[in-house]
Scaffold this motif. Structure first.
Motif, PDB file in Angstrom:
ATOM      1  N   PRO A 176      52.522  29.142  35.871  1.00 12.06           N
ATOM      2  CA  PRO A 176      51.241  29.622  35.342  1.00 12.06           C
ATOM      3  C   PRO A 176      51.052  29.384  33.848  1.00 12.06           C
ATOM      4  O   PRO A 176      52.001  29.107  33.112  1.00 12.06           O
ATOM      5  CB  PRO A 176      51.333  31.122  35.606  1.00 12.06           C
ATOM      6  N   THR A 204      50.235  36.789  31.802  1.00 12.00           N
ATOM      7  CA  THR A 204      50.278  35.629  32.687  1.00 12.00           C
ATOM      8  C   THR A 204      49.019  35.620  33.542  1.00 12.00           C
ATOM      9  O   THR A 204      48.651  36.636  34.128  1.00 12.00           O
ATOM     10  CB  THR A 204      51.522  35.695  33.598  1.00 12.00           C
ATOM     11  N   GLN A 230      47.626  31.760  39.086  1.00  9.78           N
ATOM     12  CA  GLN A 230      47.784  30.338  39.390  1.00  9.78           C
ATOM     13  C   GLN A 230      46.704  29.823  40.340  1.00  9.78           C
ATOM     14  O   GLN A 230      46.583  28.610  40.540  1.00  9.78           O
ATOM     15  CB  GLN A 230      49.169  30.083  39.979  1.00  9.78           C
ATOM     16  N   ARG A 254      47.137  26.333  36.757  1.00 14.84           N
ATOM     17  CA  ARG A 254      48.551  26.152  37.072  1.00 14.84           C
ATOM     18  C   ARG A 254      48.967  24.706  36.890  1.00 14.84           C
ATOM     19  O   ARG A 254      48.159  23.783  36.926  1.00 14.84           O
ATOM     20  CB  ARG A 254      48.861  26.608  38.496  1.00 14.84           C
TER      21      ARG A 254
END
Length: 376
Positions: free
Chosen positions: A11, A38, A41, A45
């Motif tokens: 990520p 974070t 994703q 990603r």
């Protein structure tokens, strides 16, 4: 042809307490600790397939379909560390195939613009390290692997974890205590979301590495930041995350973004990562927060003009409806519909990305190489 391979996605992370400045350029040791979130994703990603074979003539890397230089000192430092760990496994277990000395073919793809200030190097090196670690079947202590990822790209060490992540600067000269740790998992505060306003997908004028070197060398404000401000803010931000105190988290995030760009401006000659569109976005978020009598949205800008705006899901319609007024004709809103006001439109945003907090690297079945060990 026998090809060993493993594929991993990793990520993007966006710092809320910025890393800027190195105390050791070769080991990528930072002058201050940092904190990041974070992102999912599903939206941002890097997918990387790492492979090795006795038939491969040399180490090779393909990024987004282009052959890239794998011989950079940073990348070589990472490969050396990973090969050493695999060699030690092979020495301790004679049943393991001897692959530590085989050449590597690495194929990587981003689903977002590279080098545009969207943390592409963080996701890229995190995916590279994680995929080779899977290929080599290394023990998956992510903090240990983060010390290798750090050598490739400082912020990459934070992309080895999901949720909220701290990169502890450490004090040792060899960098053994400079690593990433998880502050809180994705499940701690799952309602945290983000909207990214892509102000420019061009390559930035001043790359992060040279920008950092200039700031460390010439900015007087920088020394005050790393000695007086960041240590205290690091603890305050960790506390705000653990307490899920969004107003405090927002205040600290915006202040830190402002100060980071202030030390860039205090560099000589000055470094400009924000542009006029970025500044209009800051004013818009300040207006939203002022109207609500408390911070419900938090902007942050890395080394580029793109805005990342954090918010809690409960405030989503309030925030997005205001942003939509100015950027409603831009791609990326998916099924979101609010009132767009043409007379208030702010030019300069090419895309909107709606995303949320996400998890760390994960192994996937999808492979980017064919049976000859070349990109599909």
């Amino acid at each position: 042809m026998t090809i060993y391979q493993a594929s991993v996605t990793a990520p993007v992370n966006i710092a809320t307490l910025k890393y800027w400045g190195k105390r050791d350029k070769d080991l990528n040791l930072p002058t201050n600790s940092s904190i990041s979130v974070t992102l999912s994703q599903n939206d941002l990603r890097t997918l990387t397939t790492a492979s090795c074979s006795s038939d491969f003539k040399e180490d090779k890397l393909w990024l987004n379909g282009k052959n890239e230089n794998l011989q950079t000192p940073r990348t070589q430092a990472c490969l050396k560390d990973l090969r050493k760990l695999r060699f030690e496994l092979e020495e301790s277990n004679s049943n393991l195939p001897k692959i530590s000395n085989l050449n590597l073919h690495i194929v990587s793809e981003n689903n977002f613009p590279t080098a545009a200030g969207l943390a592409s190097s963080a996701a890229g090196f995190a995916a590279l390290i994680s995929s080779i670690a899977k290929l080599y079947k290394l023990p998956q202590d992510m903090s240990e692997l983060s010390k290798i990822a750090r050598k490739g790209s400082g912020s990459a060490c934070r992309s080895l974890f999901g949720g909220f992540v701290a990169w502890e600067m450490g004090n040792l000269e060899n960098g053994e205590d400079s690593k990433a740790i998880e502050i809180a998992s994705i499940n701690h505060w799952p309602s945290l979301k983000a909207i990214i306003l892509v102000v420019s997908d061009d390559k930035k004028d001043t790359p992060s590495t040279s920008g950092m070197q200039l700031t460390v060398k010439t900015s007087d404000l920088f020394n005050y930041r790393i000695k007086e401000v960041v240590p205290k803010r690091f603890e305050e931000m960790k506390k705000s995350i653990l307490n899920k105190d969004f107003p405090k988290f927002a205040e600290l995030t915006m202040k830190d973004s402002n100060q980071f760009h202030s030390v860039c401006l205090d560099s000589y000659p000055p470094i400009f990562y924000l542009n006029d569109t970025s500044k209009k976005i800051i004013k818009l978020i300040e207006k939203i927060n002022s109207d609500q009598k408390e911070p419900i949205a938090a902007y942050t800008f890395d080394a580029g003009p793109n805005a990342v705006i954090y918010y809690d899901e409960k405030d989503e319609d309030t925030i997005l409806s205001e942003i939509y007024k100015y950027f409603g004709d831009v791609d990326g809103w998916n099924d979101k519909k609010y009132k767009f006001e043409q007379n208030q439109k702010i030019n300069g945003v090419s895309k909107v990305i709606l995303t949320s907090i996400g998890g760390g690297p994960k192994q996937v079945e999808e492979s980017l190489i064919n049976d000859q060990g070349l990109p599909k």
